[in-house]
Structures are given as structure tokens and as C-alpha cells.
Design a protein around this motif. Structure first.
Motif, PDB file in Angstrom:
ATOM      1  N   UNK A 178      59.097  49.194  45.145  1.00 23.34           N
ATOM      2  CA  UNK A 178      59.044  50.308  46.096  1.00 23.34           C
ATOM      3  C   UNK A 178      57.611  50.653  46.498  1.00 23.34           C
ATOM      4  N   UNK A 179      56.675  50.510  45.582  1.00 25.26           N
ATOM      5  CA  UNK A 179      55.278  50.871  45.887  1.00 25.26           C
ATOM      6  C   UNK A 179      54.606  49.810  46.749  1.00 25.26           C
ATOM      7  N   UNK A 180      55.068  48.554  46.612  1.00 21.15           N
ATOM      8  CA  UNK A 180      54.493  47.477  47.416  1.00 21.15           C
ATOM      9  C   UNK A 180      53.440  46.695  46.648  1.00 21.15           C
ATOM     10  N   UNK A 181      53.002  45.584  47.232  1.00 22.47           N
ATOM     11  CA  UNK A 181      52.141  44.635  46.500  1.00 22.47           C
ATOM     12  C   UNK A 181      50.743  45.143  46.167  1.00 22.47           C
ATOM     13  N   UNK A 182      50.304  46.204  46.842  1.00 19.95           N
ATOM     14  CA  UNK A 182      48.962  46.716  46.499  1.00 19.95           C
ATOM     15  C   UNK A 182      48.927  47.281  45.086  1.00 19.95           C
ATOM     16  N   UNK A 183      50.096  47.702  44.589  1.00 20.19           N
ATOM     17  CA  UNK A 183      50.125  48.294  43.248  1.00 20.19           C
ATOM     18  C   UNK A 183      49.668  47.289  42.198  1.00 20.19           C
ATOM     19  N   UNK A 184      50.179  46.067  42.264  1.00 23.36           N
ATOM     20  CA  UNK A 184      49.813  45.108  41.224  1.00 23.36           C
ATOM     21  C   UNK A 184      48.327  44.737  41.325  1.00 23.36           C
ATOM     22  N   UNK A 185      47.772  44.821  42.524  1.00 20.94           N
ATOM     23  CA  UNK A 185      46.332  44.558  42.666  1.00 20.94           C
ATOM     24  C   UNK A 185      45.525  45.597  41.892  1.00 20.94           C
ATOM     25  N   UNK A 186      45.896  46.865  42.040  1.00 20.47           N
ATOM     26  CA  UNK A 186      45.186  47.906  41.283  1.00 20.47           C
ATOM     27  C   UNK A 186      45.446  47.741  39.777  1.00 20.47           C
ATOM     28  N   UNK A 223      53.950  44.483  35.922  1.00 21.73           N
ATOM     29  CA  UNK A 223      55.319  44.532  36.419  1.00 21.73           C
ATOM     30  C   UNK A 223      56.286  43.909  35.435  1.00 21.73           C
ATOM     31  N   UNK A 224      57.572  44.105  35.710  1.00 19.65           N
ATOM     32  CA  UNK A 224      58.609  43.584  34.820  1.00 19.65           C
ATOM     33  C   UNK A 224      59.960  43.936  35.391  1.00 19.65           C
ATOM     34  N   UNK A 268      45.928  45.083  38.091  1.00 18.11           N
ATOM     35  CA  UNK A 268      45.148  43.966  37.531  1.00 18.11           C
ATOM     36  C   UNK A 268      43.765  44.404  37.078  1.00 18.11           C
ATOM     37  N   UNK A 269      43.258  45.465  37.699  1.00 17.71           N
ATOM     38  CA  UNK A 269      41.906  45.931  37.365  1.00 17.71           C
ATOM     39  C   UNK A 269      41.881  46.818  36.124  1.00 17.71           C
ATOM     40  N   UNK A 270      43.058  47.171  35.603  1.00 15.29           N
ATOM     41  CA  UNK A 270      43.109  48.173  34.533  1.00 15.29           C
ATOM     42  C   UNK A 270      42.988  47.582  33.136  1.00 15.29           C
ATOM     43  N   UNK A 271      43.117  46.262  33.028  1.00 10.28           N
ATOM     44  CA  UNK A 271      42.946  45.641  31.709  1.00 10.28           C
ATOM     45  C   UNK A 271      44.072  45.932  30.741  1.00 10.28           C
ATOM     46  N   UNK A 272      45.269  46.128  31.247  1.00  4.98           N
ATOM     47  CA  UNK A 272      46.409  46.354  30.369  1.00  4.98           C
ATOM     48  C   UNK A 272      46.427  47.754  29.781  1.00  4.98           C
ATOM     49  N   UNK A 273      47.393  47.980  28.896  1.00  7.95           N
ATOM     50  CA  UNK A 273      47.585  49.319  28.315  1.00  7.95           C
ATOM     51  C   UNK A 273      48.253  49.152  26.966  1.00  7.95           C
ATOM     52  N   UNK A 274      47.737  49.870  25.970  1.00  7.45           N
ATOM     53  CA  UNK A 274      48.337  49.770  24.635  1.00  7.45           C
ATOM     54  C   UNK A 274      49.609  50.619  24.546  1.00  7.45           C
TER      55      UNK A 274
END
Ligand code: AR6
Length: 172
Positions: free
Chosen positions: A41-49, A30-31, A51-57
Motif C-alpha cells: 500500500x505504501x509503494x516501492x519508495x518504502x523499501x528504499x527508505x 518486507x514480508x 534499506x537505509x535503516x540497517x535492520x531492527x532488533x
């Protein structure tokens, strides 16, 4: 049938398309700008998912569910920070659009909406960015024909005029 291109002025979080694209940062947590709006708008579940992605280049893209959005998916991509244009910014920005189209097609999306990646906080000049956006998406669609509708979602009236010119629509 060739895909339809539209240029609109809207809040991307309100759009009813299969996938919306997020102009994220490499943490994916997020930012500000459109990223903040999408997370709110998507809600707090978005950041939970996320967190599992390991960032993005920079120049890459990752997909999540849309949660409370009308869009089924959010495709998070990280645009380049503008540093004068000689640090691979055009190639990296093009890669964002290409990867987003590829991910959308891989997930059977038929419609996709893009914000103007990198042209807010990351400072990419809007005229240059719009040309990269439109030409890259056009080219990517020729190898991803399942996508039928592409929306360039502008936030300001001035960005709308620039994108309309880039897709060769007369300005309103
Ligand atoms: N709907 C559509 N477009 C929007 C919306 C919205 N709700 N809100 C802003 N825009 P920016 P960047 C437009 O700054 O330059 C974040 O903090 C905005 O007017 O969101 O790629 C990330 O976490 C502009 O035209 O993205 C990164 O750290 C466009 O979206 C960083 O900003 C992109 O502006 C990414 O910077």
C-alpha cells in the motif's frame, strides 16, 4: 485529556492516523502478513527508505515516512517469535509497544494504530498478546501525553472480540 482507545476490525493500511505500526521482521525489507500489506500500500519508495535503516532488533522500533498511505509515518517494530513464553516473549512484545509509542510521541504524532504484533506468523497467543498490548500502551501513554488517540486494529472478528475484552469493552 486522557487518550481515547478504540478497537476496530479493519485493514490498517486504510487508516487515517498520524502513525501506523508495522509488525516487521529484523531485515525491515518486507514480508508477509501486515508487513506485506503495508509495503504494497505504501509503494516501492518504502523499501528504499527501509534499506537505509540497517535492520531492527526484536523489541526495537524504527520510523519511516508513510508514502502513499494516509498515515504520515510507519513505525516498524519486530515482535518476538513465540517459543513457549519463557524466552522473554512478554518483555520483548511489551518493548515493541513501548518503543512505538515513544517514537510516535517524539515525532509529534497525535494518533497511532497498532496491528496485533506477533500473533500471526510469529505465533504469539492472541489473549496473552492483547493483555500485553493494552497494558503496555496504557502505561506508555502516561509518559507520552501528546498522543490523543490509540487504535487497536484487528484483522479478524475473533481477534476483535479478544481485544475488546482486553480494553474492557463489551463484545458486540
Ligand atoms: N491490517 C491489519 N492487520 C493485519 C493485516 C492488515 N492489512 N494483515 C494481517 N494482519 P503478522 P507477526 C494481522 O503475521 O505475527 C511478516 O512476514 C494478522 O491477522 O502480519 O508479527 C513479517 O515480515 C495478525 O493478527 O505479523 C515477519 O516476518 C497480525 O496482523 C512476520 O510476518 C500480525 O500478523 C511477523 O509476524
Amino acid at each position: 485529556m486522557p487518550a481515547t482507545f478504540s478497537v476496530i476490525q479493519a485493514d490498517i493500511t486504510k487508516l487515517s492516523v498520524t502513525a501506523i505500526v508495522n509488525a516487521a521482521n529484523s531485515s525491515l525489507l518486507g514480508g508477509g502478513g501486515v508487513d506485506g500489506a503495508i509495503h504494497r500500500a505504501a509503494g516501492p519508495e518504502l523499501v528504499h527508505e527501509c534499506r537505509l535503516l540497517g535492520g531492527c532488533k526484536t523489541g526495537e522500533a524504527k520510523l519511516t515516512k508513510g508514502y502513499r498511505l494516509l498515515a504520515k509515518y510507519i513505525i516498524h517494530t519486530v515482535g518476538p517469535v513465540w517459543r513457549g513464553g519463557t524466552n522473554d516473549e512478554p518483555e520483548l512484545l511489551a518493548s515493541c509497544y513501548r518503543r512505538a509509542v515513544e517514537l510516535a510521541a517524539k515525532n509529534q504524532a497525535t494518533s497511532i494504530a497498532f496491528p496485533s504484533i506477533s500473533t500471526g506468523i510469529y505465533g504469539y497467543p492472541i489473549e496473552l498478546a492483547a493483555m500485553v498490548a493494552v497494558s503496555t500502551v496504557r502505561a506508555a501513554l502516561s509518559v507520552c501525553p501528546s498522543i490523543q488517540e490509540v487504535v487497536f486494529c484487528c484483522f479478524s472478528t475473533s481477534d476483535l472480540a479478544v481485544y475488546k475484552a482486553a480494553v474492557n469493552e463489551p463484545a458486540a
